[in-house]
Design a protein around this motif. Structure first.
Motif, PDB file in Angstrom:
ATOM      1  N   LYS A   1      -3.352  57.717  -2.468  1.00 20.77           N
ATOM      2  CA  LYS A   1      -4.801  57.699  -2.342  1.00 20.77           C
ATOM      3  C   LYS A   1      -5.384  58.975  -2.932  1.00 20.77           C
ATOM      4  CE  LYS A   1      -4.590  55.291   2.135  1.00 20.77           C
ATOM      5  NZ  LYS A   1      -4.927  55.385   3.575  1.00 20.77           N
ATOM      6  N   TYR A   2      -6.665  58.890  -3.301  1.00 20.78           N
ATOM      7  CA  TYR A   2      -7.402  60.086  -3.697  1.00 20.78           C
ATOM      8  C   TYR A   2      -8.797  60.018  -3.105  1.00 20.78           C
ATOM      9  CZ  TYR A   2      -9.732  57.177  -7.247  1.00 20.78           C
ATOM     10  OH  TYR A   2     -10.456  56.216  -7.886  1.00 20.78           O
ATOM     11  N   THR A   3      -9.372  61.184  -2.817  1.00 15.55           N
ATOM     12  CA  THR A   3     -10.743  61.277  -2.310  1.00 15.55           C
ATOM     13  C   THR A   3     -11.430  62.458  -2.976  1.00 15.55           C
ATOM     14  OG1 THR A   3     -10.006  62.653  -0.450  1.00 15.55           O
ATOM     15  CG2 THR A   3     -10.205  60.291  -0.043  1.00 15.55           C
TER      16      THR A   3
ATOM     17  N   GLY B   1      -1.835  67.368  -3.570  1.00 11.15           N
ATOM     18  CA  GLY B   1      -2.486  68.489  -4.238  1.00 11.15           C
ATOM     19  C   GLY B   1      -3.922  68.171  -4.571  1.00 11.15           C
ATOM     20  N   THR B   2      -4.464  68.890  -5.540  1.00 12.41           N
ATOM     21  CA  THR B   2      -5.844  68.684  -5.981  1.00 12.41           C
ATOM     22  C   THR B   2      -5.875  68.582  -7.503  1.00 12.41           C
ATOM     23  OG1 THR B   2      -6.212  71.082  -6.018  1.00 12.41           O
ATOM     24  CG2 THR B   2      -6.860  69.895  -4.019  1.00 12.41           C
ATOM     25  N   THR B   3      -6.983  68.047  -8.004  1.00 11.29           N
ATOM     26  CA  THR B   3      -7.148  67.906  -9.447  1.00 11.29           C
ATOM     27  C   THR B   3      -8.208  68.873  -9.954  1.00 11.29           C
ATOM     28  OG1 THR B   3      -8.895  66.240  -9.329  1.00 11.29           O
ATOM     29  CG2 THR B   3      -6.609  65.454  -9.272  1.00 11.29           C
ATOM     30  N   THR B   4      -8.101  69.188 -11.219  1.00  8.26           N
ATOM     31  CA  THR B   4      -9.173  69.899 -11.923  1.00  8.26           C
ATOM     32  C   THR B   4      -9.439  69.132 -13.218  1.00  8.26           C
ATOM     33  OG1 THR B   4      -7.525  71.337 -12.972  1.00  8.26           O
ATOM     34  CG2 THR B   4      -8.644  72.177 -11.003  1.00  8.26           C
ATOM     35  N   LYS B   5     -10.669  69.227 -13.708  1.00  7.53           N
ATOM     36  CA  LYS B   5     -11.041  68.470 -14.889  1.00  7.53           C
ATOM     37  C   LYS B   5     -11.510  69.418 -15.988  1.00  7.53           C
ATOM     38  CE  LYS B   5     -13.706  64.383 -16.270  1.00  7.53           C
ATOM     39  NZ  LYS B   5     -14.728  63.387 -15.870  1.00  7.53           N
ATOM     40  N   HIS B   6     -10.962  69.232 -17.179  1.00  6.13           N
ATOM     41  CA  HIS B   6     -11.376  69.991 -18.353  1.00  6.13           C
ATOM     42  C   HIS B   6     -11.679  68.990 -19.457  1.00  6.13           C
ATOM     43  CE1 HIS B   6     -10.180  73.777 -16.522  1.00  6.13           C
ATOM     44  NE2 HIS B   6      -9.043  73.202 -16.171  1.00  6.13           N
ATOM     45  N   GLY B   7     -12.957  68.834 -19.773  1.00  8.01           N
ATOM     46  CA  GLY B   7     -13.352  67.834 -20.745  1.00  8.01           C
ATOM     47  C   GLY B   7     -13.031  66.449 -20.217  1.00  8.01           C
TER      48      GLY B   7
ATOM     49  N   LYS C   1     -16.514  68.209  -7.731  1.00  9.90           N
ATOM     50  CA  LYS C   1     -16.118  67.109  -8.588  1.00  9.90           C
ATOM     51  C   LYS C   1     -14.606  66.896  -8.555  1.00  9.90           C
ATOM     52  CE  LYS C   1     -19.979  67.647 -11.824  1.00  9.90           C
ATOM     53  NZ  LYS C   1     -20.372  67.884 -13.239  1.00  9.90           N
ATOM     54  N   ASP C   2     -13.891  67.863  -7.940  1.00 14.54           N
ATOM     55  CA  ASP C   2     -12.443  67.766  -7.890  1.00 14.54           C
ATOM     56  C   ASP C   2     -12.003  66.725  -6.873  1.00 14.54           C
ATOM     57  OD1 ASP C   2     -12.403  69.791  -9.726  1.00 14.54           O
ATOM     58  OD2 ASP C   2     -12.104  71.375  -8.249  1.00 14.54           O
ATOM     59  N   LEU C   3     -10.752  66.293  -7.010  1.00  6.21           N
ATOM     60  CA  LEU C   3     -10.182  65.291  -6.123  1.00  6.21           C
ATOM     61  C   LEU C   3      -9.051  65.897  -5.295  1.00  6.21           C
ATOM     62  CD1 LEU C   3      -9.755  62.305  -8.629  1.00  6.21           C
ATOM     63  CD2 LEU C   3     -11.686  62.727  -7.088  1.00  6.21           C
ATOM     64  N   GLU C   4      -8.903  65.360  -4.111  1.00  5.44           N
ATOM     65  CA  GLU C   4      -7.733  65.658  -3.290  1.00  5.44           C
ATOM     66  C   GLU C   4      -6.886  64.392  -3.290  1.00  5.44           C
ATOM     67  OE1 GLU C   4      -7.387  68.145   0.711  1.00  5.44           O
ATOM     68  OE2 GLU C   4      -8.222  66.155   1.048  1.00  5.44           O
ATOM     69  N   PHE C   5      -5.579  64.522  -3.478  1.00  6.38           N
ATOM     70  CA  PHE C   5      -4.754  63.329  -3.610  1.00  6.38           C
ATOM     71  C   PHE C   5      -3.430  63.511  -2.877  1.00  6.38           C
ATOM     72  CE2 PHE C   5      -3.418  66.093  -7.048  1.00  6.38           C
ATOM     73  CZ  PHE C   5      -2.034  65.994  -7.012  1.00  6.38           C
TER      74      PHE C   5
END
Length: 814
Positions: free
Chosen positions: A492-494, A520-526, A500-504
């Motif tokens: 799952k992710y939220t 972990g968590t996500t970061t977005k670049h472009g 704007k980042d996600l926790e998954f």
């Protein structure tokens, strides 16, 4: 309910005009409700009847209330009755004499929780308090199907009671209470006023949690239960409660809530008819009140449950799968029969399936596709309703583990197909009733783009290769392989609050092996999404990294660029691979290089699904028999091949590789200082190949997969002699014939086509030698096997041949 004499004289006077208040409107979101079983735990017969029906619900993945060890009656009321969608009551003389049963069902009656009476004794007629509560309720037998039909007739949406993905039937986690205590514990004092006098209320317990009030106590009028709701804002709030005297009248309480440090004061007025007066409660909290304690953040992403029945099958069951799908749809059951591809089946299961029906047989158990798909279904917590499609068959191994305890339907005879289909419909109906009304918008974050990444262990990087990956409606689904073996992932992710980042979090399940937890968590670049966090296996833990494009690929589904190379040049190939990844060009390459063994199903998928093959040409490459087989197979399939020269082309003269690439457009990467310039030239070749492949695939017909790969033996005849063909690999997938092996002439690859009518044509290409054309017809059996008989031809020579699958499984099982 029968009237009982009151202790106070005002009751009869004011009760005549009192009417019950209207029910509180149900929330618009779907709360996690469960089924609660009310029965006498002191009577063995009652326990056996209730536990038998409870297990029927549990095996079908319905949410059933599980009490905690040593849980008292107060907690059962707080956690069990409060969140029950329905209470199944097992009336008996033992239950009628039970004080616990009386408290539970009186509270359920007060809160207007739906009740369904389960008749387990034909000669028992409930009386007194139990008879009064059950008088207006429906009743049925303990037969599961009859219970389900009764629940549906009560307006209960049974599909909301099915466990969510990754959810299990276990005691619910205890949420933090705003307050939970009683008079004897010293943290609660309460009283009400009437006619100038003050009357104490003794609470056995009182709970305030998540906007709900519940309690039980006693005062001078008699025993009572309390239920209601409250709403807080900026450190104060409103409260509304109903005090129900057991067997008597009810009283409405309305008031205000205020806080000071660890003290909570609730005060206001009670009223019954035209009579009203004051009340006051003082609660001592476990810690000072803060607004954060009452905040319940709304979920940023909703989990999509799906609303269809998905049929899981193996190649030889395609016709039966289609017949069952059509039959279910004709009976109003939404059903889907997905294409015979692992990634399509997993994605459909993740997005659309409410329940999955595996067609169990010897062939299904032997199928790798079935194993991957049903392993994902099991890990995702999607309900499974098995169908046995073969007589004298008992599931074992991986299939026996996954389907253990599940109640199955038998469909083995076409003569009673319609009857069996009706039985299957009854089993499926609880999962999909009302599901057609649940159409949800699809929130797609990642789809049809494949991530690249690795995990760290003991200071080393281990690459993970994905064949499928999707982030849709809060769910993570994927399939691939790494150093350990093939795996599926589910999680799952939220969205993180105000970010704007996600926790998954997801589980990587190695097929027939162990599980590894990732979070972990996500970061977005472009357009790139980066996943970083930790993996955990027992006491072992380390970091991992994945990156994937958020945008859906505009390229045709499933296309990639295959990198073919020899081990000595792995570092340069990795650099090129990373540069292609950054341009969101999907790639496929064997991390070991030189294939490290014979061509297998993974390599076949790599070549067959490629828009182009990039051949990193060296003398070592031309000397490798495995690289030659790979290159030969690509040429047989008429793939676009782009040679990348890593050495002087003169070194390749008079080699099989040099002869073939002479007429091809080449890219020179001998000089690493010019790598960026030459890389751009390579990308131009790749883009042209992708466009050409898209045009071809647009007109491609759909042919059924008949044999996904396995043991095969063959014989060809010449000069009245029989010559054996030994196969390392052979498959009949989506209209393509592919294989590899050896015979008395030498190593060969096979490539060709077949159609849905059973006509087959393929070419056996001896590596570095001549080619032979084979034509024939395919016959299939119901165990997943096949036989091909026909003629081979080369120039003016021709003779017969035969191929057949080898079934290592014993089909004489009970």
């Amino acid at each position: 309910m029968g009237r009982v004499a009151r202790k106070k004289p005002y009751v009869d006077k004011v009760n005549r005009g009192f009417a019950k208040t209207t029910e509180i409107a149900a929330p618009s979101y779907h709360e996690k409700k469960h089924i609660f079983f009310a029965y006498s735990e002191e009577d063995e017969s009652d326990v056996l009847a209730a536990e038998t029906l409870k297990n029927d619900f549990i095996h079908r993945r319905f949410r059933v209330y599980q009490s905690r060890k040593n849980e008292d009656i107060n907690m059962k009321i707080a956690n069990g009755i409060e969140n029950a969608a329905v209470i199944l009551v097992f009336p008996s003389s033992s239950l009628q004499m039970s004080k616990t049963g009386s408290k539970l069902l009186n509270y359920a009656d007060q809160t207007k929780t739906p009740l369904l009476s389960i008749n387990i004794y034909e000669d028992f007629q409930p009386k007194g308090w139990l008879g009064a509560i059950l008088a207006p309720t429906k009743s049925c037998s303990a037969n599961f199907d009859e219970v389900i039909q009764s629940l549906i007739s009560l307006g209960i949406k049974t599909n909301y009671l099915v466990l969510e993905r990754d959810e299990e039937n276990e005691p619910q986690s205890l949420e933090e209470y705003l307050f939970y205590g009683g008079t004897k514990s010293g943290d609660l004092s309460a009283n009400y006023n009437y006619s100038g006098q003050e009357f104490p209320m003794e609470f056995k317990f009182l709970g305030l949690k998540s906007g709900k009030v519940f309690g039980e106590g006693d005062d001078d009028v008699g025993a009572f239960t309390l239920a209601g709701q409250y709403k807080l804002k900026d450190g104060c709030g409103d409260i509304e409660m109903h005090k129900q005297y057991v067997g008597h009248h009810s009283v409405r309480y309305n008031g205000k809530i205020s806080f000071k440090a660890i003290t909570c004061v609730i005060e206001g007025h009670w009223e019954i008819g035209e009579t009203r007066d004051r009340f006051c409660m003082r609660l001592t909290l476990t810690r000072p009140y803060t607004a954060e304690r009452e905040k319940t953040p709304l979920p940023k992403v909703s989990q999509r449950q799906g609303g269809k029945v998905m049929i899981s099958y193996c190649p030889c069951q395609y016709d039966l799968a289609q017949k069952i799908t059509t039959g279910l749809i004709s009976k109003g059951i939404p059903a889907v029969c997905p294409p015979m591809r692992v990634h399509d089946m997993i994605k459909i299961a993740a997005q659309e399936a409410r329940v999955v029906v595996p067609l169990m047989s010897v062939a299904y158990e032997a199928s790798d596709i079935a194993k991957y798909v049903l392993s994902y279904v099991d890990e995702a917590g999607i309900p499974i309703v098995p169908v046995k499609t073969q007589d004298r068959y008992t599931q074992s191994g991986w299939l026996g583990v996954i389907c253990a305890g599940a109640l199955w339907i038998r469909i083995t005879n076409t003569n009673d197909f319609e009857k069996r289909l009706i039985d299957l419909t009854k089993q499926l109906h609880p999962y999909i009733s009302n599901s057609v009304d649940e159409e949800q918008s699809v929130d797609t974050l990642v789809d049809e783009t494949l991530p690249q990444g690795y995990y760290i262990q003991w200071g080393q990087k281990f690459d993970m290769t994905f064949n499928m990956f999707a982030l849709i409606n809060g769910s993570i689904a994927g399939e691939g392989h790494d150093e350990v073996g093939g795996f599926i992932i589910n999680g799952k992710y939220t969205c993180l609050p105000d970010k704007k980042d996600l926790e998954f979090q997801f589980k990587k399940h190695y097929i027939e092996k162990h599980d590894v937890q990732y979070s972990g968590t996500t970061t977005k670049h472009g357009t790139q999404l980066f996943f970083d966090g930790k993996w955990l296996l027992g006491t072992l833990s380390d970091s991992f990294h994945l990156e994937v494009s958020c945008n859906q690929s505009s390229r045709p589904k499933g296309l990639h660029i295959m990198l073919s190379y020899q081990w000595n040049n792995q570092e340069l190939v990795k650099r090129v691979a990373n540069m292609l990844k950054q341009m969101n060009i999907p790639i496929w390459f064997d991390i070991a290089g030189d294939m490290k063994g014979n061509i297998n199903s993974a390599m076949a998928n790599g070549v067959e699904g490629a828009a182009a093959i990039i051949s990193f040409s060296t003398v070592a490459y031309s000397n490798s028999i495995n690289c030659q087989k790979e290159f030969t197979y690509a040429r047989q399939l008429k793939k676009s091949i782009v040679p990348v020269l890593l050495e002087n082309e003169k070194n390749l003269q008079n080699t099989w590789l040099g002869i073939i690439i002479t007429s091809l457009d080449k890219v020179n990467m001998q000089d690493e200082s010019q790598l960026d310039l030459n890389f751009n030239i390579l990308v131009q070749h790749i883009n042209r190949a992708l466009e050409k492949k898209q045009d071809k695939d647009f007109h491609r017909s759909q042919v059924i997969t008949r044999f996904e790969g396995g043991a095969v033996r063959g014989t060809y005849y010449q000069y009245d002699q029989a010559f054996d063909m030994a196969f390392d690999f052979f498959s009949l997938r989506e209209g393509r014939v592919s294989g590899q092996g050896n015979d008395d002439i030498g190593p060969f690859t096979m490539a060709g086509t077949y159609d849905n009518e059973g006509k087959v044509c393929f070419v056996k290409q001896y590596v570095g030698k001549h080619a032979v054309e084979y034509k024939g017809n395919i016959d299939y059996d119901n165990l997943g096997g096949f036989k091909i008989k026909g003629q081979w031809n080369i120039d003016y020579q021709t003779d017969r041949f035969s191929l057949e699958s080898i079934n290592h499984l014993n089909d004489d099982t009970d």
